[in-house]
Design an enzyme around this catalytic site. Structure first.
Site, mmCIF file in Angstrom:
data_model
loop_
_atom_site.group_PDB
_atom_site.id
_atom_site.type_symbol
_atom_site.label_atom_id
_atom_site.label_comp_id
_atom_site.label_asym_id
_atom_site.label_seq_id
_atom_site.Cartn_x
_atom_site.Cartn_y
_atom_site.Cartn_z
ATOM 1 N N GLU A 286 1.045 -1.091 -0.195
ATOM 2 C CA GLU A 286 0.271 0.040 -0.081
ATOM 3 C C GLU A 286 0.701 1.733 0.195
ATOM 4 O O GLU A 286 0.383 2.441 0.563
ATOM 5 C CB GLU A 286 -1.060 0.034 1.427
ATOM 6 C CG GLU A 286 -1.685 -1.076 1.024
ATOM 7 C CD GLU A 286 -2.725 -1.094 2.251
ATOM 8 O OE1 GLU A 286 -4.346 -1.354 1.964
ATOM 9 O OE2 GLU A 286 -2.293 -0.703 3.174
HETATM 10 C C1 ACM Z 1 -2.313 -5.373 3.945
HETATM 11 O O1 ACM Z 1 -3.571 -5.734 3.634
HETATM 12 N N1 ACM Z 1 -2.663 -4.246 4.345
HETATM 13 C C2 ACM Z 1 -1.349 -6.549 3.617
#
Ligand code: ACM
Length: 697
Positions: A286
């Site tokens: 992310e």
């Molecule tokens: C995640 O759930 N950000 C790996």
């Protein structure tokens, strides 16, 4: 393989470890004995055993025969063989880890009849299907104290899991004492961190149970906590503050500066000295690169080095970090976003956004672990996780998986899976109930052959496992009543108990839409916290409605009738409790809805029982009521303001509609046709809008 006969357990039960390779096996055998006497109430003559005081028995009943001490590492042999005859039990394994797994199987076999306790005669040759059977605990969003970690390691061992993935840093906290960079735990943990000696204690505790501990330090994004302590390594000259809610944030390490890598080198050298495991998880998820884009110096660096985008810059970062990791003789694992051209093939890819990455990684020669479909924080039922096989028969694979046409060698790169316990919405008090018993279904999926997949049988066994986990100190069952007593403010909890067993917290992340409603310091002491992800009363009711409508019979009728009466009348009791407990006002509407729904169900059941069709007017009126209840729930799910219903929903609504439909099948048929047309219209509109949006690119 079940055989004739029973091995009877008496106070004379003794075990013998031949050529005991290690203290670890003695400790495990001692725990085994104490669980067995704890369950049977027998006063065993064999006392506490240890390597120093093995107390060899004159006439042993259980022979544990292992060849050597196992290594706490990926791909270690965990196989074992159990042979139970009426006279004796033998447990044989290559190493003591196999023996630990075998002891868990033996204790699962404990049975009782009117003559007492026994083990059925069996022969079992067992080994895991996948070598990586993990549970990730996120201790960054909510810190979990040592006792919580330990009891969860006990539970993992009971279901033969072998990896604790320890998510130790994120935007909300850094959780390990650091001597090299003490501001990390001093400024970025709210005082909630593990000392280095606690980490070592935990690693040893896990190793005693045949469980690896792999740390994760999430980089270069999810880095607010690190930058709260050391802002000089950030991509923006900001003053960072610890995050208190859920979401994706922008704080990112600066990958263009040598000093960032010097920091990470020294930090990892210290941190990885605490964790003997071969693998280190570097996160990598992310990172949208927002701060990288906003920083002209970083942009200039990219231009100069011909780095075209944030993904390439992150790969540059990962490969630099890998120098440290390699130097420390470790291997890297990261979330699937790190799978980019140029990534070292030694890296394990952790699939979470979709199953496709699992297959893509394996097809490119990377080892890989599945977590997509094992996100237990999404609060899906156990059946969803259980049916999520990392490597189903090729005929059962999705098209996008089939397209990779894995060779048998590539299939071996799929190492297994991990349940992920993200902790935005859990506390030490509720975490057990979010992990267990559902994670036991995942553990079985990863251990047992893919052909073992009967969902009803899984649920039957899961109930048994769930109760057995309490023996190890897990609080997933008992803490519910504690929450309810707190909610009832000293009042009677019986109405709350009935209500909580038919509701579930909103699924996915709709309990906390966009992460604004809950902070780390919000109360997690509500009905949503007492409710489970897989309300068993509701599931049993749904199954019974299904079976009754297939084949109307008196047994099902009586059970459905009594459940509906109980739920209909529960609201009166709820109102009495609410009088002494203002917090329950948020749940008044939901309790009333349960009563309304149940009344409708009772009327429908009456028509079906009498074999007389309900009138069209009755049918329309009640279908409309049910629809309005469903619409209301959907509206609340999509709102980030409304706190009514405590973001829980009733799980018998559709089943009651099925009863209503059965009370007037003709009317139901017409309504369903109408609904189908409406739904197609909605889909069509959505498609058209989507094409417009696509056209915008
Ligand atoms: C995640 O759930 N950000 C790996």
């Amino acid at each position: 393989d079940l055989k004739q006969g029973k091995f009877r357990i008496t106070g004379d039960f003794t075990l013998n470890i031949s050529s005991g390779p290690d203290e670890r096996l003695y400790k495990a055998a001692d725990r085994f004995l104490r669980r067995l006497d704890g369950r049977t109430g027998l006063f065993f003559k064999q006392g506490i055993i240890s390597q120093a005081n093995p107390q060899p028995a004159d006439d042993p009943k259980l022979f544990i025969i292992t060849k050597k001490k196992g290594k706490i590492e990926l791909n270690e042999d965990e196989s074992y063989r159990v042979l139970i005859s009426p006279e004796k039990i033998t447990l044989e394994s290559e190493n003591d880890i196999g023996a630990l797994r075998g002891m868990e199987t033996i204790i699962q076999l404990l049975s009782a009849d009117d003559q007492g306790y026994y083990f059925p005669a069996v022969e079992i040759n067992d080994k895991p299907r996948f070598p990586w059977r993990g549970l990730m605990l996120d201790v960054a969003r909510h810190y979990l104290p040592m006792d919580v970690l330990k009891r969860n390691l006990d539970a993992m061992a009971a279901v033969k899991m072998n990896v604790l993935h320890f998510h130790l840093s994120d935007d909300q906290g850094w959780r390990v004492e650091s001597n090299a960079y003490p501001k990390l735990h001093q400024l970025a943990s709210d005082g909630l961190y593990y000392t280095q000696s606690e980490i070592k204690e935990l690693v040893n505790y896990a190793a005693d149970r045949g469980i690896r501990v792999m740390p994760e330090f999430d980089l270069p994004g999810h880095a607010t906590a690190i930058l709260v302590a050391y802002p000089e390594f950030g991509s923006m000259p900001e003053s960072y503050t610890l995050v208190r809610n859920a979401g994706i944030f922008d704080a990112t390490l600066d990958p263009t500066k040598g000093k960032t890598y010097q920091f990470l080198d020294k930090l990892f050298t210290e941190m990885l000295s605490l964790f003997p495991d071969e693998y280190i998880h570097i996160g990598g998820d992310e990172n949208k690169g927002k701060h990288w884009k906003a920083n002209p110096q970083i942009q200039a660096f990219m231009k100069k080095n011909n780095i075209k985008n944030a993904f390439e810059l992150q790969t540059y970062f990962n490969n630099n970090l890998l120098k440290t990791i390699n130097k420390l003789n470790k291997k890297m694992m990261g979330w699937e976003e790190i799978l980019q051209p140029g990534l070292s093939k030694n890296t394990i890819i952790h699939s979470w956004l979709g199953r496709e990455s699992l297959y893509r990684a394996a097809s490119q020669g990377y080892q890989t672990v599945l977590s997509h479909g094992y996100y237990i924080d999404l609060l899906y039922p156990a059946s969803d996780h259980y049916t999520n096989d990392p490597l189903p028969d090729s005929s059962e694979r999705l098209e996008k998986e089939k397209k990779y046409k894995l060779t048998p060698e590539q299939e071996k790169l799929i190492l297994g899976g991990e349940a992920t316990m993200w902790s935005e919405l859990v506390t030490p008090f509720t975490v057990d109930s979010r992990i267990w018993p559902r994670t036991a279904a995942i553990a079985e999926r990863l251990w047992s052959p893919s052909s073992v997949k009967d969902v009803d049988d899984m649920y039957r066994r899961l109930e048994i496992v769930s109760v057995r986990l309490e023996e190890l100190g897990l609080c997933h069952i008992k803490n519910r009543d504690v929450i309810l007593r707190n909610l009832a403010n000293g009042g009677d909890i019986s109405a709350l108990k009935i209500l909580v067993e038919v509701i579930e917290p909103y699924k996915e992340y709709t309990r906390d839409p966009r992460g604004y409603l809950y902070k780390t310091y919000s109360p997690y002491t509500l009905m949503a916290d007492a409710a489970s992800a897989d309300a068993s009363s509701a599931r049993i009711f749904r199954n019974r409605v299904f079976s009754y409508l297939q084949n109307p019979n008196e047994n099902d009728f009586a059970a459905l009738n009594s459940a509906l009466f109980k739920w209909r009348d529960n609201h009166d009791g709820f109102l009495v409790t609410m009088k002494v407990s203002p917090v329950l006002k948020n749940m008044e509407g939901l309790s009333k809805k349960l009563s309304v729904i149940s009344s409708i169900g009772l009327e429908a059941l009456d028509f079906i029982g009498k074999k007389s069709a309900a009138s069209q007017i009755w049918y329309d009126k009640n279908s409309e009521v049910i629809k309005s209840i469903k619409d209301d729930t959907e509206a609340k799910k999509n709102s980030n303001k409304i706190f009514e219903d405590e973001r829980t929903e009733i799980m018998i609504v559709d089943a009651v509609q099925d009863l209503v439909d059965a009370a007037n099948p003709e009317a139901a048929k017409k309504r369903r046709e109408k609904e189908k047309i409406e739904k197609e219209l909605v889909e069509k509109n959505r498609e058209e809008n989507k094409n417009e949006a696509d056209g915008g690119h």
